[in-house]
Design a protein around this motif. Sequence first.
Motif, short mmCIF file in Angstrom:
data_model
loop_
_atom_site.label_atom_id
_atom_site.label_comp_id
_atom_site.label_asym_id
_atom_site.label_seq_id
_atom_site.Cartn_x
_atom_site.Cartn_y
_atom_site.Cartn_z
N TYR A 40 0.84 -1.20 0.00
CA TYR A 40 0.00 0.00 0.00
C TYR A 40 0.88 1.25 0.00
O TYR A 40 0.97 1.98 1.01
N PRO A 41 1.53 1.57 -1.11
CA PRO A 41 2.43 2.75 -1.13
C PRO A 41 1.71 4.07 -0.87
O PRO A 41 2.34 5.06 -0.51
N GLU A 42 0.38 4.06 -1.02
CA GLU A 42 -0.37 5.30 -0.77
C GLU A 42 -0.31 5.74 0.69
O GLU A 42 -0.63 6.89 1.01
N ILE A 43 0.12 4.84 1.57
CA ILE A 43 0.25 5.22 2.99
C ILE A 43 1.29 6.32 3.16
O ILE A 43 1.22 7.11 4.11
N LYS A 44 2.24 6.41 2.23
CA LYS A 44 3.25 7.47 2.32
C LYS A 44 2.60 8.85 2.28
O LYS A 44 3.17 9.81 2.81
N THR A 45 1.44 8.96 1.66
CA THR A 45 0.77 10.26 1.57
C THR A 45 0.23 10.72 2.93
O THR A 45 -0.13 11.89 3.09
N ARG A 57 -4.05 10.70 11.68
CA ARG A 57 -4.18 9.88 10.47
C ARG A 57 -3.93 8.40 10.71
O ARG A 57 -4.05 7.59 9.78
N ILE A 83 -6.61 1.20 5.79
CA ILE A 83 -5.99 0.81 4.51
C ILE A 83 -5.38 -0.58 4.59
O ILE A 83 -5.58 -1.41 3.70
#
Length: 322
Positions: A30-35, A272, A279
């Motif tokens: 889940y690379p979107e966690i970096k956001t 967050r 996620i």
Amino acid sequence: MGNRVTRGDFEWVYTEQPHTQRRKEILAKYPEIKTLMGPDPYLKWIVSGMVFMQLLACYLVKDLSWKWIFFWAYAFGGCINHSLTLAIHDISHNVAFGNKQAKWNRWFAVFANLPIGIPYSASFKKYHIDHHRYLGGDSLDVDIPTDFEGWFFCTPLRKLLWLFLQPLFYSLRPLYVNPKAITRMEILNALVQFSIDLVIYYLWGLKPVIYLIAGTILCLGFHPISGHFIAEHYMFLKGYETYSYYGPLNWLTFNVGYHMEHHDFPSIPGCRLPMVKKIAAEYYDNLPHHQSWIRVLWDFVFDDTLGPYSRVKRLCKLAKES
């Protein structure tokens, strides 16, 4: 967790902490966690409101009798102060202004420290880094009780006393376990803090100062919010060294209950962390967790299998400073 060997009564393990590997797996999937990483834009305003609320309370309590000073210190002011210590915890990870504004974060932590009455933020920052880097590390992680604490506070009555004395042990334990040189920021933290204490004393007398300090000591000791100290890393189930709490007190504590998620992603602000759990649900939903900090305190005191020794410890190699 790998092979375990009993040494004393701690749970000694010879594996790395689990958070590093899980972080790699989750980010790969889940690379979107970096956001989610980066500063919390609301934290500075919430903390500022809490600080000024306590300054107003100092004015309001100045003429109260001593019994009401201590009542409101425990029932209200100490709750705010405990919450501010957890804001300082978040700020120590640079989530107030971001990593590029490290000094702003340090000084804002000093500002958040003001109602606590005792200089705290700079010393916390110094040792909290080790807690993440060397989780459970022998002579490195000062969150781990000493052998004396584990040996002596082993009955329900003694464990109850230990909970009352938590602020004392948390402040003195680093000086014994892992003493470090006093930093310039710690000196500045103390100068600012004691100056504000003197200003409050000059304006409104001794009672508001006692209100602030007593609230801090009482609510960091035996208090429902203090259940998080026990819930986070005390081994309620063998083989698990970090636990999350998903109950309502997260609203007052900057989501510190999402502690598994926090150790996996310390650069994500508390606001967050629920998104991390949402996620990557398959990584967290089946892990043991808590729903009540009051139940945590009850079980800790009255369960014979739990006590200050109920912690995972490991030998860690010192990382090279960059």
